[in-house]
Motif scaffolding. Structure first.
Motif, short mmCIF file in Angstrom:
data_model
loop_
_atom_site.label_atom_id
_atom_site.label_comp_id
_atom_site.label_asym_id
_atom_site.label_seq_id
_atom_site.Cartn_x
_atom_site.Cartn_y
_atom_site.Cartn_z
N GLU A 107 -3.65 -9.08 27.26
CA GLU A 107 -2.42 -9.54 26.74
C GLU A 107 -2.44 -9.75 25.22
N GLY A 108 -3.69 -10.02 24.54
CA GLY A 108 -3.87 -10.28 23.20
C GLY A 108 -3.34 -11.42 22.80
N THR A 109 -3.52 -12.51 23.86
CA THR A 109 -3.27 -14.07 23.51
C THR A 109 -4.67 -14.54 23.01
N SER A 110 -4.43 -15.62 21.99
CA SER A 110 -5.34 -16.40 21.83
C SER A 110 -4.96 -17.89 21.26
N LEU A 111 -5.81 -18.71 21.01
CA LEU A 111 -5.49 -20.16 20.66
C LEU A 111 -5.93 -20.34 19.26
N LEU A 112 -5.07 -21.03 18.30
CA LEU A 112 -5.45 -21.29 17.01
C LEU A 112 -5.60 -22.67 16.82
N PHE A 113 -6.61 -22.94 16.12
CA PHE A 113 -6.70 -24.29 15.67
C PHE A 113 -6.44 -24.79 14.36
N SER A 114 -6.01 -25.89 14.23
CA SER A 114 -5.73 -26.29 12.78
C SER A 114 -5.88 -27.79 12.81
N PHE A 115 -6.16 -28.18 11.78
CA PHE A 115 -6.08 -29.97 11.61
C PHE A 115 -5.17 -30.32 10.47
N ARG A 116 -4.53 -31.42 10.67
CA ARG A 116 -3.86 -31.97 9.65
C ARG A 116 -4.48 -33.47 9.30
N ILE A 117 -4.76 -33.67 7.99
CA ILE A 117 -5.34 -34.67 7.73
C ILE A 117 -4.18 -35.67 6.97
N ALA A 118 -4.06 -36.71 7.66
CA ALA A 118 -2.83 -37.70 7.31
C ALA A 118 -3.43 -39.07 6.50
N ILE A 119 -3.09 -39.19 5.15
CA ILE A 119 -3.75 -40.38 4.56
C ILE A 119 -2.43 -41.44 4.51
N ASP A 120 -2.68 -42.45 4.68
CA ASP A 120 -1.76 -43.77 4.39
C ASP A 120 -2.14 -44.31 3.32
N ALA A 186 -6.88 -45.67 7.58
CA ALA A 186 -5.83 -45.08 6.60
C ALA A 186 -5.93 -43.75 6.69
N ILE A 187 -6.89 -43.01 7.40
CA ILE A 187 -6.75 -41.63 7.56
C ILE A 187 -6.85 -41.40 9.08
N ARG A 188 -6.15 -40.31 9.37
CA ARG A 188 -5.94 -39.66 10.65
C ARG A 188 -5.80 -38.43 10.65
N ILE A 189 -6.69 -37.80 11.63
CA ILE A 189 -6.78 -36.26 11.71
C ILE A 189 -6.03 -35.84 13.01
N ALA A 190 -4.87 -34.99 12.97
CA ALA A 190 -4.28 -34.64 14.06
C ALA A 190 -4.68 -33.15 14.31
N ARG A 191 -4.80 -32.83 15.52
CA ARG A 191 -5.29 -31.66 15.96
C ARG A 191 -4.24 -30.67 16.29
N ILE A 192 -3.94 -29.40 15.92
CA ILE A 192 -2.87 -28.70 16.14
C ILE A 192 -3.51 -27.49 17.06
N LEU A 193 -2.96 -27.13 18.22
CA LEU A 193 -3.54 -26.07 18.75
C LEU A 193 -2.24 -25.23 19.32
N GLU A 194 -2.45 -24.08 18.65
CA GLU A 194 -1.15 -23.06 18.81
C GLU A 194 -1.77 -22.02 19.64
#
Lengths: 205, 252, 429, 566
Positions: A107-120, A186-194
């Motif tokens: 089906e040509g599907t896959s999962l894509l990973f990325s991260f967001r670095i949030a700094i307070d 002060a730093i948070r890593i958010a995982r984004i899985l699409e």
């Protein structure tokens, strides 16, 4: 009391019952085709990208460990919930499970990973613990790892004007070393899985 | 011979006076002595009314009496070896430093460093003594090495620090860390004390009152009756943090 | 214009890798510095000229007038006090010592209110220490005792200790064990592998207990010492003994709590004892930029690191007697010169109040709480911003502070030299 | 133009072969000249002993550890306190005096040139700051290389040229004078609390031995044509039985330089112990001196100890810790990243201690058994063996057998059995003393052509006139007069100015600091070596650009440039 005991022995000592108990036939257990099994190695080389660990929703279910000269994911069955995310997310196809790989390939599907670095910025004191501790920074710039002075622009983040500034968010591998080393939270890593679909990728065949 | 020094009223009464010249021996040759007030050198007569009664041929017969506001006068009796000094009021710091003989009596309170690095003689303090009573100098290995200091009131912190010899007797209470770094001599505290004898090497200490915050590194050995104080005391050895072999007796 | 490898003069870390962007005599951007460095360089407000207090308020005066009056105040004093010196360079400090020597003053630096007790302890038992690079390259156990570097020395952990890659510690974060000892759970405690919470004032007892345990006398120690369990103490002692290289850093939590210098002495003796098993070092986390430099300069010129009394012509030293706070509290001194520090903000009230009673002159780039108590305030350059000079890092490494901009103010060393010349009848030192 | 005419001087100037001649010395603008005009100031030396200004080729007077010695000893500062007087600043301290104290007392004793024995390059700025506050002597600083990582890497690669390049870069950065090795390799091992036990033991993690470091550094030193030779504090200092290490070290010294020694072995007294424990320690001065007597390529200094309180301070960190474990007094340690270590403890040398008495005797034996006084210089490793103010007493002891016998009578009885001092009849003469305190020192340091250590035409006018009449004083009997005479000059002249008279300083000093700028071929310059830079920026805690000492720290720096090698 004694009479009931005798009753029980009599009841279960009946030949009919014993025969049924020993020789009754039921259908064999079969894993349904739609069911996701425990991940198994495909024999491809693990590159220690750790996507599996990061995608895994069950704490402690998967771990990438030393195997000979290289690395290999290890499944802890008691913890694994067989969701198959690790199989889907692995960029190198190291794991398989049921029909996941076939389906994805078809089906040509896959999962894509990325991260967001949030700094307070209110909490950040610019101590640079995160920049120095970050393993990607250490790789990209040994000087940065040895004391916080960046000699090039290849680092993920560095201290600028008293705060952390993120330069290459794309390089973040989501290891969260920075989170652990930050004293102020002060730093948070958010995982984004699409999930996404695209023409069949060769690596996944 | 009796020398009476009565302090004059000064324009700046808080200025310290350094008067190591005030020891009995020096008055044998007259009263023409120099002292310091702040950073200025002064003659004794600029700061004191001086009265001399009688004569003396040897210093041991000389008695010096200080009257008036003497609370800012430092180093009285420094290096004194004989004779006697009586202070009717309070006395400033470093009274009886390096004293090796004679007697000093303080009828009021004594400021810090009373009898520092004393070698012999006797100091009696009728009032309280401040911090560092009967101790040593910064960095020096040995504090008081001989003689006797008796305080009828209480003392401040670090009393008898680095005590190496002689006797220190406090009738009242001692502050924090009495007998700290002690390496000899005898320390008697009739009142209370906090954290006594930290890091002690040797010597003996008796505390008749209550001990607060006893340090964890003293090893209780036995009980003993102390007949001179009419009490039964727990005997501790220590400080074990420091290979110490001192004795600390605390009322049971 | 971008200036590289600039030294931040704020705290004792003296980070020397800042990059400053300057434009038209102003600093517009600070790279690599922590939040404290950022504000040090970016918020720099100064008086335009010297000011003198009058009946009705402040009046501006010329530098010459200010210098002349300062010299007169000092000349006439019977017990002048020269205090501060920690936020300026060694060159100014040494002129300060010469002035003190000339006029029979007491000269003291801010160690009095921070690591003076550490110095007293070092004078009793010495100081097994090293430069920070030794810790960075070798240490696998790091102990922060009574200090919170995250707030006071933000880059200490990333530049010199926990997180920095060392030659023998390539994977710094995993290979180093961090132990934090404190009375409260500080920010630093949050990133420690082991946190030891001590009851207030219990440091001495805990240190004694650790020493006894390291010496094999654990049997004497009771089940709990100042709120810490014996098990934890034994565990800590074991971590220390099996370390390859251990480093203890301590702060005001140890120096200014009950027991003061005896706490430090005990910590040093613990370090000494641990050296019989492995390698261990101990260091105070010095605060103000060049406070260690003032100790060094005072020491080679007078023999003593702080609290030096020249009243009798010779140098005399006895903290408790010749320290600034004590002299002020007893009301002894009758004139004060405050250079590069702010006793008005951090001295006990009685001591600060005395400063207001006597003629006090402040030489400082910035208006601060002491200005409110002073008779004259003379603005000058700020070392490391618009003046170059020597500063000593907390581990004794001397670094030359850079002059990054010119704001047209006279250097404090220059002002002090002029005061000296006046006091010395026009002759130089 | 300032001129001085010193007349009626009884001059001993070994380098110019003058031995006790009554002559006049003309000085103009800081140099010795043929003659001066009649406007010159006249100093009548009244036939008193006149020597070139004293030189101390190994002393500790400035820098981090000296200052830490002061910092931790307020009790010592109570001794030797003087008030401000004329041009003299306040001084404090006896065995670790303040900078002014050091300078004034050296000046009063006629010393005009000093070499600070150990300076860690990272903290060189500190040493130079103190040099400017030690105003009456010309200063030099030996730079520590014993645990230098870049040096050890180059040694491991057996690359003498690279070693030389690292030395050249570091000397320039530190504004240093020569190479000092203190317990080579041992100070690196001390980084993890270890020490080395011999010159063939591997330095942990670096795979080199002290012997390799020493030999490679000697070759690099000569390749760079440095004025001074390698200055070595041997391994195993202060351990009973260490004389073997010392002899092994002497055995590997080649003769590479016709003008001076190839190795300067410092404070050899501490390295000449026989026996195996403190209980059976004995003197091996005879073995050591017979080795030195047959090797002109070695110069040593005595490292004499004298009885009393003092402070030991050395870059040899592990040794100081061992000493601390014996003394249980205060102990400071200061390791310097990538470079060296150091330790400081106070000691008291006591006549009641057999060990101390034997140490005392060994130092004197070394001086008396060395045939050529140019090969054994007079030192106490100030303040390790004793503060330098004891030099006159040592001179007295060397010149008088009677003085030695009187002293020996008060010592621990074991001294006689375990040393041969009492059997030595030799009494040094004035010329020998002049060599051991001037000519030999200047030659060993390579500063003769800078005009030091002699009184020939063109020499720097550094002159000491002592109140001693050599024609009437018999040093063997009247040793007290010798001791007193050397304690205080009548005049000390520094670069043509009378700086001190009868012990009082009368002018502000204007010392110079000598440093060596060693030239290397362009392709070997470390500042262009990417590997070197990378390593520096990673493992030091200061930036490479902030490391070198700026010129402002040497207001009167005297740069000595060497010839580039190929």
């Amino acid at each position: 009391m004694s009479s009931s005991l005798v009753w029980y022995i009599r009841e279960f000592a009946r030949a009919e019952w014993i025969k049924k108990f020993l020789f009754a036939k039921t259908a064999p257990l079969v894993t349904p085709t739609h069911f996701r099994g425990f991940p198994e190695p495909t024999g491809k080389t693990c590159t220690h990208a750790l996507f599996c660990m990061m995608a895994c929703p069950a704490p402690g279910a998967i771990e990438v460990v030393h195997a000979g000269d290289g690395w290999m994911p290890k499944i802890h069955k008691g913890h694994c919930i067989r969701c198959g995310l690790c199989v889907e997310v692995c960029p190198n196809g190291v794991l398989k499970s049921g029909r996941i790989r076939e389906t994805m390939g078809r089906e040509g599907t896959s999962l894509l990973f990325s991260f967001r670095i949030a700094i307070d910025k209110d909490l950040c004191t610019g101590c640079g613990n995160c920049c120095t501790a970050c393993p990607v920074n250490k790789q990209a710039d040994a000087q940065m790892g040895a004391g916080g002075h960046s000699s090039n622009d290849d680092v993920i983040m560095r201290v600028q004007e008293g705060d952390i500034v993120v330069i290459h968010e794309d390089k973040c591998t989501g290891c969260k070393t920075c989170e652990v080393s930050c004293p102020n939270g002060a730093i948070r890593i958010a995982r984004i899985l699409e999930g996404y679909q695209q023409p069949v990728q060769e690596g996944l065949q | 011979m009796r020398v009476i020094l009565e302090s004059k009223v000064r324009a700046k009464p808080n200025l310290p006076i350094e008067a190591e010249a005030i020891i009995p021996r020096n008055f044998l040759k007259g009263t023409d002595l120099l002292v310091y007030e702040g950073n200025k050198e002064r003659t004794l007569s600029e700061l004191f009314w001086i009265f001399v009664e009688g004569t003396a041929v040897s210093p041991e017969n000389i008695e010096v009496i200080l009257k008036g506001d003497t609370s800012r006068i430092k180093r009285v009796g420094e290096y004194m070896d004989t004779g006697s000094i009586v202070i009717e009021g309070d006395i400033g710091m470093h009274c009886g430093n390096f004293m090796s003989g004679g007697t000093i009596e303080i009828r009021g309170n004594a400021d810090s460093w009373l009898g520092r690095e004393m070698r012999g003689g006797t100091i009696l303090c009728r009032g309280n003594a401040s911090h560092y009573c009967a101790t040593g100098y910064r960095g020096e290995k040995k504090g008081m090495q001989g003689g006797k200091v008796e305080v009828f009131g209480s003392t401040g912190d670090f009393c008898a620090e680095y005590l190496a010899g002689g006797t220190v007797h406090i009738h009242g209470s001692a502050g924090d860390f009495p007998g700290v770094e002690m390496r000899g001599g005898e320390l008697i505290i009739e009142g209370d004390a906090t954290r006594p004898c930290g890091n002690m090497k040797s010597g003996s200490c008796v505390i008749l009152g209550t001990v607060h915050d006893m340090l964890p590194t003293f090893e209780k050995t036995r009980q003993r009756v102390l007949p001179e104080w009419k009490i039964t005391a727990d005997v501790y050895k220590g400080d074990v943090a420091n290979r110490g072999k001192g004795t600390l007796c605390v009322r049971s | 214009m971008i200036i590289h490898d600039v030294i931040c003069p704020f705290c004792g870390c003296l980070c020397d890798d800042l990059e400053l962007e300057c434009e038209g005599g102003k600093i517009i951007k600070v790279q690599n510095g922590c939040a404290l460095a950022e504000s040090t360089f970016m918020t720099d407000t100064r008086l335009p000229a010297p000011i003198r207090r009058t009946e009705s308020g402040w009046e501006e005066i010329s530098y010459n007038e200010a210098i002349k009056e300062t010299a007169e105040i000092l000349q006439g004093a019977d017990r002048p006090l020269l205090y501060g010196w920690s936020s300026t360079h060694g060159e100014a400090q040494s002129v300060g010592v010469h002035i003190a020597e000339l006029i029979g003053a007491v000269i003291d630096n801010t160690s009095t209110v921070c690591h003076g007790p550490s110095i007293l302890a070092i004078q009793e038992v010495g100081h097994p220490g090293c430069t920070l690079g030794q810790v960075k390259n070798r240490a696998d156990v790091i102990i922060y005792w009574g200090c919170n570097p995250i707030e006071a020395h933000p880059r200490h952990m990333s530049r010199y200790t926990t997180y920095a890659t060392g030659f023998f510690v390539p994977d710094a974060q995993r290979e180093r064990t961090v132990i934090v000892v404190d009375t409260r759970r500080t920010d630093t405690a949050g990133i420690a592998d082991e946190f030891v919470q001590i009851e207030h004032g219990g440091d001495y007892a805990v240190l004694s207990a650790l020493r006894a345990i390291v010496r094999g006398k654990a049997s004497v120690i009771p089940a709990k010492v100042a709120g810490v369990s014996k098990e934890q103490l034994i565990r800590i002692a074991e971590i220390c003994k099996t370390a390859k290289f251990g480093a203890i850093f301590f702060g005001l939590g140890l120096t200014m709590s009950r027991g003061k210098y005896k706490n430090i002495r005990n910590a040093i003796e613990l370090t000494d004892e641990l050296n019989r098993h492995t390698k261990f070092v101990i260091s105070p986390l010095r605060g103000h930029g060049n406070v260690y430099g003032s100790n060094e300069v005072f020491t080679w010129m007078t023999g003593y690191p702080f609290a030096v009394d020249f009243a009798r012509g010779i140098a005399f030293y006895n903290p408790g007697e010749t320290t600034a706070v004590d002299i002020l509290r007893r009301g002894e001194c009758d004139a004060a010169l405050i250079v590069a520090s702010d006793p008005g903000a951090n001295f006990p009230r009685a001591a600060a109040a005395h400063l207001a009673k006597i003629p006090t002159v402040v030489i400082d780039p910035h208006v601060n709480a002491t200005t409110a108590l002073a008779r004259i305030h003379i603005p000058c350059t700020a070392a490391g911003i618009d003046a170059a000079g020597t500063a000593y890092r907390m581990d004794g490494v001397p670094i030359r502070l850079k002059k990054v901009i010119d704001r047209g103010y006279p250097d404090d060393a220059e002002i002090l030299k002029k005061i000296y010349d006046r006091l010395n009848g026009g002759k130089g030192p | 133009m300032t001129e001085i005419w010193v007349k009626n001087a009884c001059v001993i100037d070994p380098l110019n072969h003058i031995n006790g001649e009554i002559m006049d010395i003309a000085i103009r603008d800081g140099r010795i000249v043929e003659s001066v005009s009649d406007r010159a100031d006249v100093i009548d030396a009244q036939r008193c002993l006149t020597l070139p200004g004293g030189i101390d080729s190994h002393t500790h007077v400035s820098g981090t550890k000296v200052n830490f010695g002061r910092y931790m000893s307020p009790e010592d500062m109570r001794a030797g306190r003087t008030k401000r007087k004329g041009k003299m600043h306040v001084t404090s301290g006896y065995y670790v005096p303040t900078t002014f104290g050091n300078s004034y007392r050296y000046s009063a004793m006629g010393y005009t040139t000093l070499l600070e024995g150990a300076m860690a390059p990272l903290e060189a700025r500190h040493t130079h700051e103190e040099f400017t506050a030690t105003p009456h002597q010309d200063m030099m600083a030996n730079t520590l290389f014993d645990g230098n990582w870049a040096v050890m890497d180059a040694v491991r690669e057996k690359d003498v040229r690279k070693t030389a390049a690292v030395v050249a870069w570091t000397l320039k950065a530190a504004r240093g004078y020569g190479i000092k090795l203190t317990n080579p390799g041992g100070t690196e091992a001390w980084g993890f609390g270890e020490d080395l036990t011999g010159i063939h033991e591997m330095v942990p993690h670096f795979a080199v031995t002290p012997a390799e470091i020493i030999t490679t550094m000697m070759r690099a030193n000569e390749l760079l044509k440095l004025p001074h030779s390698v200055h070595l504090h041997c391994n195993n200092l202060g351990k009973p039985g260490n004389y073997q290490t010392t002899l092994e070290t002497f055995d590997i010294v080649p003769d590479l330089n016709p003008d001076r020694q190839t190795l300067y072995a410092t404070h050899v007294q501490f390295h000449a112990y026989g026996g195996g424990t403190w209980k059976n320690i004995c003197s091996k001065a005879e073995e050591i001196t017979s080795s030195v007597n047959s090797r002109p390529q070695i110069v040593m200094d005595m490292g004499q100890i004298m009885f009393g309180r003092t402070m030991t301070m050395t870059a040899d960190g592990p040794m100081e810790f061992n000493l601390h474990c014996l003394h249980h007094n205060k102990w400071s340690n200061h390791d310097v990243e990538l470079e060296t270590g150091s330790g400081i403890i106070p000691v008291t040398y006591s006549k009641k201690s057999a060990v101390n008495c034997i140490m005392w005797a060994i130092g004197l034996e070394l001086a008396l058994l060395t045939k050529n006084p140019y090969q054994c210089l007079l030192e106490t490793d100030n303040p390790n063996g004793a503060p330098f103010v004891k030099y006159p007493e040592i001179i007295g002891l060397l010149m008088s057998k009677r003085y030695r016998d009187e002293e020996c009578a008060t010592l621990h009885p074991e001294t006689e059995k375990r040393t041969s001092l009492c059997a030595l009849e030799r009494e040094l003469n004035w010329h020998d003393i002049a060599v051991m305190t001037r000519a030999g020192q200047a030659k060993a340091l390579g500063i003769v052509n800078q005009g030091k250590g002699h009184l020939g035409i063109g020499a720097e006018a550094d002159i000491a006139i002592y109140p001693i009449r050599t024609d009437s004083v018999d040093p063997a009997r009247e040793y007290r007069k010798v001791v007193e005479g050397f304690q205080k000059t009548r005049y000390t002249i520094k670069r043509g100015r009378v700086v001190s008279r009868d012990g009082d300083i009368i002018v502000d000093g204007a010392n110079a600091t000598f440093w060596v700028d060693a030239m290397v071929p362009e392709d070997l310059k470390m500042e262009n070596d990417p590997e070197f830079i990378k390593r520096f920026e990673q493992f030091y805690t200061v930036r490479m650009s902030n490391y070198p000492v700026q010129d402002v720290y040497l207001p009167r720096g005297r740069r000595i440039e060497t010839e580039v090698f190929t």
